[in-house]
Design an enzyme around this catalytic site. Structure first.
Site, mmCIF file in Angstrom:
data_model
loop_
_atom_site.group_PDB
_atom_site.id
_atom_site.type_symbol
_atom_site.label_atom_id
_atom_site.label_comp_id
_atom_site.label_asym_id
_atom_site.label_seq_id
_atom_site.Cartn_x
_atom_site.Cartn_y
_atom_site.Cartn_z
ATOM 1 N N THR A 133 0.804 -1.221 0.000
ATOM 2 C CA THR A 133 0.000 0.000 0.000
ATOM 3 C C THR A 133 0.834 1.266 0.000
ATOM 4 O O THR A 133 0.361 2.325 -0.419
ATOM 5 C CB THR A 133 -0.951 0.006 1.213
ATOM 6 O OG1 THR A 133 -0.172 -0.133 2.400
ATOM 7 C CG2 THR A 133 -1.948 -1.123 1.128
ATOM 8 N N CYS A 134 2.070 1.194 0.501
ATOM 9 C CA CYS A 134 2.901 2.407 0.545
ATOM 10 C C CYS A 134 3.246 2.911 -0.848
ATOM 11 O O CYS A 134 3.501 4.102 -1.041
ATOM 12 C CB CYS A 134 4.187 2.143 1.324
ATOM 13 S SG CYS A 134 3.904 1.842 3.072
#
Length: 932
Positions: free
Chosen positions: A898-899
């Site tokens: 997700t980063c």
């Protein structure tokens, strides 16, 4: 008998030798091994043991060992082992033996302040003039550490107290640098050269100033030290200002009065850090009222000179603008520190000398002659000339705009400007002749404003708009300076009446500036952002600018002053991490946010869920996403669903929860934090609540979100003549008060005031405010208290209620074509790969909810930012949605990072398998983080 005694003595001697041999280690024969046997004993000064080991030994006491090639005498001198040092000297150790760095035992003893060792070494003819490889002698070491007592003993043995090291520095240089006053005095009394430069031309005074050694500088100056620059032209004053050493600057100015003017002129040098210069001027100004007045008067003069240069069309706009604003900022900072500041003293209506502040403003407005001016106003007198020029410019432009409207030309401007300049110049000469300035300054330099500042007149203007294009930025910068000066004369949070009057007077010209270049508001017209009364006059111009531009302005000024940082704070310790319990996310988040520093939360957010290892941008986004859902959780009774079933507004009955106002404040903090860090929240509010956040009054149409039928009734009243209908309405409503219906007036005496055709609009507005605002006022106030912790009201007003919804919650629908168009591929995938084509076909057939789940699974957020997927944010800024290839194994599920907004999609053998595995991952793996 005698024979018996001899035999006994022999036996005793044998016994003694036997006992000695039994308790003493024999010294090895080779020097390398022997020295490591002796070294610990020397360090501990066990001279008896050392003596016994050396007895009858062939050990070379000058043997050099280790990497630095030192002898045992070096070790003894370094450790202060006096007895061992004497023992070694008696056995022939060389007191002048140099190790690999050129240091003798005397150097080491001097460096560590071993007085007794130094004395013994000198008894054995140690040479105090030997230099090590860097040119340092024993007195250099004593000077470095301030060993004045030892220095007194040593200098009588020194042939040259000014011996230089490799950089040309003497003991006096290093003593001055380290601020050892008594050492400096000792060296000076011993004949040290007070003005001796090193290889770069730096004198002892230069060294003292470079480290802010005030007392050392005072000694040097009182002994006649010269004020000399180094070979690069850097002066002692430059060094003091660079380091922010106000006390040392004060000493320099005391001995060299001309440096006061030099210090003032430094405010125009962009290469000098402004905060350091302010620090120095702050200190000097606080030493006496005289200093305070001299500094402010001189700064005002320099600012006026720069302001007039800025108004000259032939000058460099960028350089003059920066210089003027820098000087004015410093001026205002110093002014606020003194007795004249409205922020000092108990009576905010008076300055330090009890001059009524109203009188100060009258004088600053050029009312009355100089004989009526109190001392405080003399500080502002030079600036009044600049404000007068500013006013004249704006009047001229206003006149030309009017002429242009009547078809005239701007031919009068050049002659008017020259006439204006002649008037200003004469004023400047009069001002400088009567100005109260330091005598030393007047003697050492000509008046700052004594020469005429010529303005190159405009050549030809085709119309008034050309006047604006050539002058708007310059005049706007001077207006900003004027506002700053007016503001620093007022208590915190108040806008100067004089400045409000100024804006009203030149309203049309200023609006013309803003219309031509709206960014002027954010570059120079900060007063509009800080004063809602003034901003309202320009709001229609601002709202007419593109939403994207306003967003850029919003974040540019929201983040102004914050240090550069990643979107996610990289904590230096565990205390900086928001540790959240997932099972009680609302309460635990409320607790940790309330305990955290607002400044740290602004710099960045780091979130970790209890019992999980993951941490990063994706976790932060998930936290905001889940928390926004919890805020509208009915269990907390904070928000209630509106009539449309999709939006929420504060619950008027939220008081059933005793902590409801604290929770509303927390909800405001979360939305403010999300907006501050460009995070989206999974919640939509009613239009009326967005208006409350923006400070926009609600209207009757907003009632429809909570009671559509009631809104229709209000609309009917407005649309029809109610004169003869006999409605018998009054300015009151029936409401539930603790379980009983009561008639409550909506204005004073409302129960006896009839609603008529003439006052029905007032009635509708008041009823609307009661239903939409007054009924939930405590909840709104608590929410805004938290929200404004991170988002200033002055900035959020740049948007309307529809735009605020976009800023907070993103687009409500997901455009698959836009998603596809703004997706990148890696690890072997491209748009032509069958797996990628299957993926987009699957997403195309997804429901909107499934698309939201997919977006949340990959990015940590269920919303798309305004502008679409092209503006998707990652851990370090803009980061597009990315699909990376992963080798396929049976039953393998997709995963995500997700980063970086990355979907790790296995190379599935068919579209059906891909769809099945993707849905399993979305419904089972959207929440929770661990380390892969």
């Amino acid at each position: 008998m005698e024979r018996a005694m001899e035999q006994l003595n022999v036996q005793l001697n044998r016994l003694t030798r036997s006992l000695r041999r039994a308790r003493t280690v024999e010294l090895p024969e080779d020097n390398e091994t022997a020295v490591y046997t002796l070294m610990p004993m020397v360090m501990a000064d066990q001279h008896r043991s050392v003596s016994e080991l050396l007895l009858n030994s062939k050990f070379d006491v000058n043997y050099a060992f280790g990497r630095v090639k030192r002898s045992l005498l070096h070790i003894a001198a370094n450790c202060g082992s006096v007895e061992c040092l004497v023992l070694l000297l008696k056995r022939g150790a060389n007191p002048n033996y140099q190790d690999i760095s050129g240091c003798t035992p005397l150097h080491l003893a001097a460096r560590n302040g071993q007085k007794k060792c130094m004395g013994r070494l000198l008894e054995y003819n140690a040479d105090v003039n030997i230099c090590n490889n860097e040119g340092l002698t024993a007195i250099h070491w004593l000077a470095v550490n301030g060993r004045t007592e030892l220095l007194h003993d040593l200098v009588q043995h020194v042939s040259n107290v000014d011996v230089e090291d490799a950089m040309g520095q003497t003991a006096l240089h290093v003593a001055c640098q380290n601020g050892h006053k008594t050492t400096v005095l000792c060296l000076l009394d011993s004949g040290a050269d007070i003005n001796r430069p090193n290889v770069s031309g730096a004198t002892p005074l230069y060294f003292a100033c470079s480290h802010g050694q005030r007392d050392t500088a005072q000694i040097l100056l009182s002994r006649g030290a010269k004020y000399l620059p180094d070979k690069n032209g850097i002066t002692p004053l430059d060094l003091c200002v660079e380091g922010g050493y106000g006390e040392t600057c004060e000493v320099l100015i005391q001995h060299h009065g001309r440096l006061f003017q030099t210090l003032i002129q430094m405010t125009q040098n962009d290469d000098i850090k402004e905060n350091m210069l302010r620090q120095v001027l702050e200190h000097v100004s606080q030493q006496s009222d005289y200093n305070y007045q001299c500094i402010l008067t001189s700064l005002a003069e320099v600012a006026t000179t720069n302001g007039h240069k800025l108004l000259s069309l032939s000058s460099n706009y960028e350089a003059q603008m920066k210089s003027l604003l820098r000087i004015v900022r410093i001026f205002c900072h110093v002014f606020r520190l003194g007795p004249s500041s409205p922020n000092n003293g108990n009576d905010m209506g008076y300055n330090g000398n009890k001059t009524p502040r109203s009188q100060v403003f009258k004088v600053c407005g050029c009312v009355g002659g100089p004989e009526l001016w109190p001392l405080e106003c003399c500080l502002w007198r030079p600036l009044e000339l600049l404000w007068h020029s500013l006013d004249e410019w704006l009047v001229l432009i206003s006149t030309e705009l009017e002429k242009n409207g009547r078809g005239a030309t701007a031919s009068d401007i050049p002659s008017l400007l020259l006439k204006q300049r002649e008037v200003e110049t004469s004023h400047l000469h009069v001002s400088m002749a009567t100005e109260s300035t330091p005598a030393t300054v007047l003697r050492s330099s000509p008046p700052l404003l004594g020469g005429e500042v010529m303005v190159k007149p405009p050549e030809v203007y085709a119309d008034g708009q050309d006047v604006i294009s050539m002058t708007a930025n310059r005049l706007s910068a001077v207006i900003q300076a004027f506002y700053m000066c007016c503001s620093c004369q007022m208590p915190q949070g108040m806008t100067s009446p004089r400045f409000i009057e100024f804006v009203c007077k030149h309203d049309e010209v200023l609006k013309c500036f803003v219309t031509r270049n709206p960014k002027i508001i954010f570059d120079h017209f900060h007063f509009l952002l800080e004063c809602p009364e003034l901003m309202s006059r320009f709001m229609h111009i601002i709202k007419g600018q593109p939403f994207k531009d306003r967003c850029e302005w919003f974040y540019e000024h929201l983040l102004a002053g914050q240090p550069d940082s990643d979107m996610v704070h990289r904590p230096v310790n565990e205390n900086d991490i928001l540790l959240i319990h997932r099972e009680s996310i609302f309460r635990s988040s409320c607790e940790v946010v309330s305990k955290s520093s607002n400044e740290k939360l602004k710099q960045g957010i780091a979130v970790r869920f209890h019992g999980e290892e993951g941490m990063g941008q994706g976790v932060v986004r998930e936290w905001f996403d889940i928390l926004s859902n919890e805020i509208i959780n009915p269990d907390y009774a904070l928000f209630t669903q509106s009539a449309d079933g999709t939006t929420f507004q504060p619950n008027s009955n939220s008081s059933v929860n005793p902590d409801h106002l604290n929770y509303f404040r927390f909800a405001g903090q979360i939305l403010g934090l999300a907006l501050y860090h460009r995070q989206l929240v999974n919640i939509y509010f009613t239009r009326s609540f967005y208006k409350h956040i923006l400070g926009i009054p609600v209207n009757y149409q907003d009632v429809s979100s909570i009671d559509p039928e009631y809104a229709k009734n209000l609309q009917w009243i407005l649309d029809n003549d109610i004169s003869d209908l006999g409605l018998e309405l009054t300015f009151s409503v029936e409401t539930d008060v603790f379980g009983a219906m009561e008639e409550v007036p909506i204005k004073p005496g409302g129960t006896s005031i009839q609603v008529t055709q003439e006052n029905k609009e007032e009635y509708v507005q008041l009823v609307t405010e009661l239903r939409m605002t007054r009924a939930i006022q405590p909840q709104i106030n608590a929410f805004l208290l938290g929200f404004h912790t991170f988002i200033p009201p002055s900035l959020i007003q740049l948007f309307d209620e529809f735009e605020l919804e976009l800023l907070l919650s993103g687009m409500p629908e997901i455009d698959v074509m836009d998603w596809n168009r703004n997706t990148e591929y890696s690890s072997g995938y491209d748009l032509q790969e069958p797996v990628i084509q299957w993926f987009w076909e699957v997403v195309e057939n997804f429901t909107q909810e499934e698309r939201v789940l997919l977006l949340q699974f990959v990015t940590g957020s269920s919303r798309v930012p305004h502008g679409g997927f092209a503006y998707l944010m990652g851990g370090s800024g803009l980061q597009k949605f990315t699909i990376a290839a992963v080798p396929y194994t049976p039953n393998l599920l997709p995963t995500s990072s997700t980063c970086i907004n990355m979907l790790k999609l296995p190379e599935y053998p068919s579209k059906d398998v891909l769809r099945n595995r993707l849905l399993v991952a979305l419904h089972c793996g959207s929440y929770g983080y661990t380390m892969a």
